[in-house]
Design an enzyme around this catalytic site. Structure first.
Site, short mmCIF file in Angstrom:
data_model
loop_
_atom_site.label_atom_id
_atom_site.label_comp_id
_atom_site.label_asym_id
_atom_site.label_seq_id
_atom_site.Cartn_x
_atom_site.Cartn_y
_atom_site.Cartn_z
N ASP A 17 -8.33 21.90 -112.36
CA ASP A 17 -7.95 23.32 -112.53
C ASP A 17 -7.82 24.00 -111.17
O ASP A 17 -6.81 24.64 -110.87
CB ASP A 17 -9.00 24.05 -113.37
CG ASP A 17 -9.38 23.28 -114.63
OD1 ASP A 17 -8.52 23.16 -115.50
OD2 ASP A 17 -10.52 22.79 -114.71
N GLN A 255 -8.15 18.20 -99.83
CA GLN A 255 -6.94 17.75 -100.52
C GLN A 255 -5.95 17.03 -99.61
O GLN A 255 -5.39 16.00 -99.97
CB GLN A 255 -6.24 18.95 -101.17
CG GLN A 255 -6.70 19.21 -102.58
CD GLN A 255 -5.88 20.29 -103.26
OE1 GLN A 255 -5.35 21.18 -102.61
NE2 GLN A 255 -5.78 20.24 -104.57
N GLY A 272 -6.64 12.57 -114.35
CA GLY A 272 -6.41 14.00 -114.55
C GLY A 272 -4.95 14.38 -114.42
O GLY A 272 -4.06 13.78 -115.02
N GLU A 273 -4.71 15.39 -113.61
CA GLU A 273 -3.36 15.94 -113.51
C GLU A 273 -2.86 15.95 -112.07
O GLU A 273 -1.77 15.46 -111.75
CB GLU A 273 -3.38 17.37 -114.08
CG GLU A 273 -2.05 18.02 -114.07
CD GLU A 273 -1.87 19.05 -115.17
OE1 GLU A 273 -1.14 19.98 -114.96
OE2 GLU A 273 -2.44 18.91 -116.28
O1 TRH Z 1 -10.79 16.15 -111.42
P1 TRH Z 1 -9.82 15.89 -112.50
O2 TRH Z 1 -10.26 14.99 -113.55
O3 TRH Z 1 -9.42 17.27 -113.08
C1 TRH Z 1 -8.85 17.75 -114.25
C2 TRH Z 1 -9.82 18.60 -115.00
O4 TRH Z 1 -10.75 17.79 -115.64
C3 TRH Z 1 -9.11 19.45 -115.99
O5 TRH Z 1 -10.01 20.15 -116.82
C4 TRH Z 1 -8.16 18.63 -116.80
O6 TRH Z 1 -7.42 19.47 -117.59
C5 TRH Z 1 -7.24 17.90 -115.88
O7 TRH Z 1 -8.01 17.05 -115.01
C6 TRH Z 1 -6.19 17.11 -116.59
O8 TRH Z 1 -8.47 15.27 -111.87
P2 TRH Z 1 -7.29 15.89 -110.99
O9 TRH Z 1 -6.44 16.78 -111.78
O10 TRH Z 1 -6.65 14.77 -110.35
O11 TRH Z 1 -8.03 16.77 -109.89
C7 TRH Z 1 -8.69 16.24 -108.79
C8 TRH Z 1 -8.46 17.10 -107.59
O12 TRH Z 1 -9.36 16.73 -106.56
C9 TRH Z 1 -7.06 16.95 -107.01
O13 TRH Z 1 -6.59 18.20 -106.56
C10 TRH Z 1 -7.26 16.04 -105.82
C11 TRH Z 1 -8.62 16.47 -105.38
N1 TRH Z 1 -9.38 15.50 -104.57
C12 TRH Z 1 -9.70 15.86 -103.28
O14 TRH Z 1 -9.31 16.93 -102.80
N2 TRH Z 1 -10.45 15.00 -102.55
C13 TRH Z 1 -10.88 13.81 -103.02
O15 TRH Z 1 -11.56 13.06 -102.30
C14 TRH Z 1 -10.50 13.45 -104.35
C15 TRH Z 1 -10.94 12.11 -104.91
C16 TRH Z 1 -9.76 14.32 -105.10
#
Ligand code: TRH
Length: 377
Positions: A17, A255, A272-273
């Site tokens: 999110d 990120q 996730g997304e």
């Molecule tokens: O963390 P996620 O599983 O997030 C989401 C939420 O659960 C949400 O509620 C749900 O609706 C959605 O998934 C589908 O996975 P996501 O979306 O990949 O988000 C992870 C974020 O973290 C992404 O912006 C990348 C960031 N990230 C970093 O910045 N540094 C890191 O080391 C890692 C591993 C990820």
């Protein structure tokens, strides 16, 4: 006069999110010169992907974005020209009143979840509910024409290409994370939810003739990694070797560095997304752990994406990708599916590049949002 934007983000769980809204907010500021306030109800989750955030502060400026804590007790605030409720979050009632009382009505959008399903292009841009004369619209990200597209910063693909062509830049970056890959090692990143199928994949990697170096950012999958390794704990920085497989635990990085990590790897397991989209921009073979939803509706989303993603592959390579992704998402045995994918590696790798090019030729989501607003006023 540049438009003002308020983006509301309620952190339901994990980092998607805030990951999506933070990326969008930055892009609206840097590429479209918008004034953006990002309202977030959980600054601790935010701090994880953006360590400069001070979770104690009610309001702070980060990368040109005004980041504000979304408090339970809503303060009196004027509404912006464009209001985005991310992932159907409910806006504070008093803010909705402020929207209705504004001299010029604001554009109110619900930024929805990403899906490759066919109905998305039919629903993108349609009116949703109304509040005292203020109309809300659906805004759907997506992979096909007629949707809002995907988040993609200007110059991202060129940056990625340059980085991937510069071996030294990759080694320097990895070294900064404490990673020193041996020559000929297949680098794999692993960001996933808990998965009972993991052990069989790790076993196949350990038994493979080609060495693999698995980079695991700290998080929910570590318990399964630990179990397979047979160790009691796996703190950040741990390195464990089993036959051909080296496993290394990484800290969560900001990120931009996570992008670089994906760009360095030959194969990326994401979830996730947002990480799912970033792996597509990395243009390398990938594996998606989709966010689980009630009544298994996530499996329809998975199927819809796979149908699109494998369309240009030969039937055998397409079936190999499909089998691997299905096994991963049903926590089934992975070994055979992985070995089968390796048989089709050159084709699947070339296709990842092609898919990225194709998706990258569409308007990005921030530009599409700005255009939607311009068409609306
Ligand atoms: O963390 P996620 O599983 O997030 C989401 C939420 O659960 C949400 O509620 C749900 O609706 C959605 O998934 C589908 O996975 P996501 O979306 O990949 O988000 C992870 C974020 O973290 C992404 O912006 C990348 C960031 N990230 C970093 O910045 N540094 C890191 O080391 C890692 C591993 C990820």
């Amino acid at each position: 006069m540049k438009a003002s934007w308020d983006i509301f983000c309620s952190v339901v769980d994990n980092y998607g999110d805030i990951g999506v809204t933070w990326r969008l907010a930055r892009q609206l500021v840097t590429e479209h010169q918008c004034h953006v306030r990002l309202w977030v109800d959980d600054l601790r989750a935010f701090e994880k992907i953006c360590p400069q955030i001070d979770p104690q502060r009610a309001c702070q400026q980060q990368d040109g974005v005004q980041v504000c804590h979304w408090p339970k007790q809503w303060p009196e605030e004027a509404a912006a020209d464009v209001v985005i409720a991310a992932f159907a979050c409910q806006l504070p009632h008093a803010y909705m009143e402020a929207m209705a009382e504004r001299e010029s009505t604001p554009l109110w959008l619900n930024l929805d979840y990403l899906s490759a399903e066919d109905w998305v292009s039919g629903c993108h841009g349609l009116p949703s509910v109304k509040f005292r004369g203020v109309q809300k619209y659906f805004f759907f990200p997506g992979f096909q024409a007629g949707t809002g597209g995907l988040l993609r910063e200007a110059g991202l693909l060129e940056q990625r290409r340059q980085f991937q062509a510069d071996r030294q830049a990759q080694l320097d970056f990895l070294q900064g994370l404490g990673v020193v890959p041996a020559a000929d090692t297949r680098l794999i990143s692993l960001f996933a939810y808990e998965n009972a199928g993991l052990g069989s994949w790790l076993q196949a990697l350990a038994e493979d003739l080609q060495p693999s170096h698995l980079l695991v950012p700290e998080g929910r999958i570590l318990g399964d990694v630990q179990r397979w390794l047979g160790v009691d704990s796996l703190p950040v920085g741990s390195v464990q070797v089993r036959q051909s497989l080296t496993v290394q635990v990484l800290p969560f990085v900001r990120q931009q560095d996570y992008d670089r990590l994906l760009w360095c790897c030959a194969f990326n397991a994401v979830r996730g997304e947002d990480s799912f989209v970033r792996a597509q921009w990395a243009a390398r073979p990938m594996l998606w752990h989709i966010y689980r939803q009630d009544e298994d509706i996530h499996l329809d989303k998975l199927e819809a994406f796979l149908a699109l993603y494998t369309r240009a592959l030969s039937p055998d390579a397409g079936a190999a990708v499909l089998a691997l992704w299905q096994a991963w998402n049903t926590e089934a045995e992975m070994a055979q599916a992985w070995k089968n994918l390796l048989q089709h590696w050159p084709e699947v790798a070339a296709h990842a590049e092609q898919w990225c090019l194709e998706q990258g030729s569409q308007a990005d989501l921030a530009a599409a949002l700005v255009q939607f607003y311009l068409n609306w006023i």
